[in-house]
Design a protein around this motif. Structure first.
Motif, PDB file in Angstrom:
ATOM      1  N   VAL A 132       0.874  -1.175   0.000  1.00 17.33           N
ATOM      2  CA  VAL A 132       0.000   0.000   0.000  1.00 17.33           C
ATOM      3  C   VAL A 132       0.915   1.230   0.000  1.00 17.33           C
ATOM      4  N   CYS A 174       1.144  -5.037   3.700  1.00 19.15           N
ATOM      5  CA  CYS A 174       0.026  -5.379   4.579  1.00 19.15           C
ATOM      6  C   CYS A 174      -0.352  -6.856   4.476  1.00 19.15           C
ATOM      7  N   HIS A 186      -9.954  -3.083  -1.960  1.00 18.52           N
ATOM      8  CA  HIS A 186      -9.306  -2.037  -2.753  1.00 18.52           C
ATOM      9  C   HIS A 186      -9.963  -0.682  -2.473  1.00 18.52           C
ATOM     10  N   LEU A 189      -9.379   0.561   1.249  1.00 24.03           N
ATOM     11  CA  LEU A 189      -8.014   1.075   1.471  1.00 24.03           C
ATOM     12  C   LEU A 189      -7.842   2.467   0.872  1.00 24.03           C
ATOM     13  N   ASN A 190      -8.354   2.627  -0.351  1.00 22.85           N
ATOM     14  CA  ASN A 190      -8.110   3.904  -1.035  1.00 22.85           C
ATOM     15  C   ASN A 190      -8.940   5.046  -0.475  1.00 22.85           C
ATOM     16  N   VAL A 195      -3.500   7.217   2.126  1.00 22.43           N
ATOM     17  CA  VAL A 195      -3.238   6.115   1.187  1.00 22.43           C
ATOM     18  C   VAL A 195      -3.315   6.687  -0.226  1.00 22.43           C
ATOM     19  N   ASN A 198      -3.202   1.174  -3.696  1.00 21.35           N
ATOM     20  CA  ASN A 198      -2.754  -0.126  -3.184  1.00 21.35           C
ATOM     21  C   ASN A 198      -2.528  -1.079  -4.346  1.00 21.35           C
TER      22      ASN A 198
END
Ligand code: 5RP
Length: 223
Positions: A132, A174, A186, A189-190, A195, A198
């Motif tokens: 990431v 991760c 996805h 995370l974004n 971040v 990823n």
């Protein structure tokens, strides 16, 4: 290495005169760039966009002309490696740290040919820790947020310093365990501030070419 090379060289056969080609990053993409350089010397006419400074340097060394983004709308075909490929061709990428540029290039590509040796094939993603890319500012906080998602993040190191991407960011590797819902992860995370992107590439690959230890190479089908 031989299985990576044969997959890469098979993928290079997809490249035709006049194409704009995305050049991936890593030890498998290395062989593809070398092969394309050889074909250019034999008369193939292409222009390329590289996914890292490393691949850009290699392209220059082997005589492949590079284009600035300002001059392109789309890329005909990109050839890149991966760290894991699942049965639906979702990918984990970024082991070599180039995931952001790789995703920008892949997203502009009509075809994304993934080249791997057989060790990269997995039923489900997650044995390889998901890279990431995170900005330096507040990275300790971003890492805490990743930990809350169950990621067991590790800040990637280069010697005694944090590893820096070509974009000047850090990478948190991760360990999520098996990733059952790649698309959802996805997106989750974004959405974390800090971040950048990823290494999950969901639904982006159009071809997967696998080199096997017995010296055979095969374009596999999606299950
Ligand atoms: C770089 C990548 C690479 O494609 C991935 O790490 C595979 O590398 P290799 O071909 O060396 O096994 O995503 O960011």
């Amino acid at each position: 290495m031989e299985s990576k090379r044969i997959a890469a060289e098979k993928a290079a056969e997809f490249v035709k005169d006049g194409m704009i080609v995305g050049l991936g990053t890593g030890s498998t993409a290395y062989f593809a760039i070398q092969k394309l350089g050889q074909r250019v010397k034999e008369g193939l006419s292409i222009k390329a966009i590289a996914t890292s400074k490393q691949s850009e340097e290699l392209a220059k060394e082997v005589g492949i002309s590079l284009l600035p983004f300002a001059e392109i709308e789309t890329i005909d075909l990109t050839i890149d490696g991966a760290d894991e490929v699942d049965e639906e061709w979702n990918l984990i990428k970024g082991g070599g740290g180039a995931l952001l540029r790789e995703k920008i290039v892949a997203s502009a590509s009509k075809q994304l040919i993934i080249i791997v040796d057989e060790s990269k094939l997995a039923r489900q993603l997650g044995a390889f820790p998901l890279p990431v890319e995170i900005v330096q500012f507040g990275h300790e906080l971003t890492i805490k947020k990743l930990r809350k998602l169950g990621a067991d993040p590790v800040l990637r190191q280069a010697g005694n310093e944090p590893y820096l991407t070509d974009n000047g960011n850090y990478i948190a590797d991760c360990h999520f365990g098996t990733i059952a819902q790649a698309k959802e992860l996805h997106q989750t995370l974004n959405l974390i501030p800090g971040v950048v992107d990823n290494g999950l590439f969901v639904g982006m690959a159009t071809h997967v070419i696998v080199g096997y230890q017995d010296g055979t190479v095969q374009e596999i089908l999606k299950s």
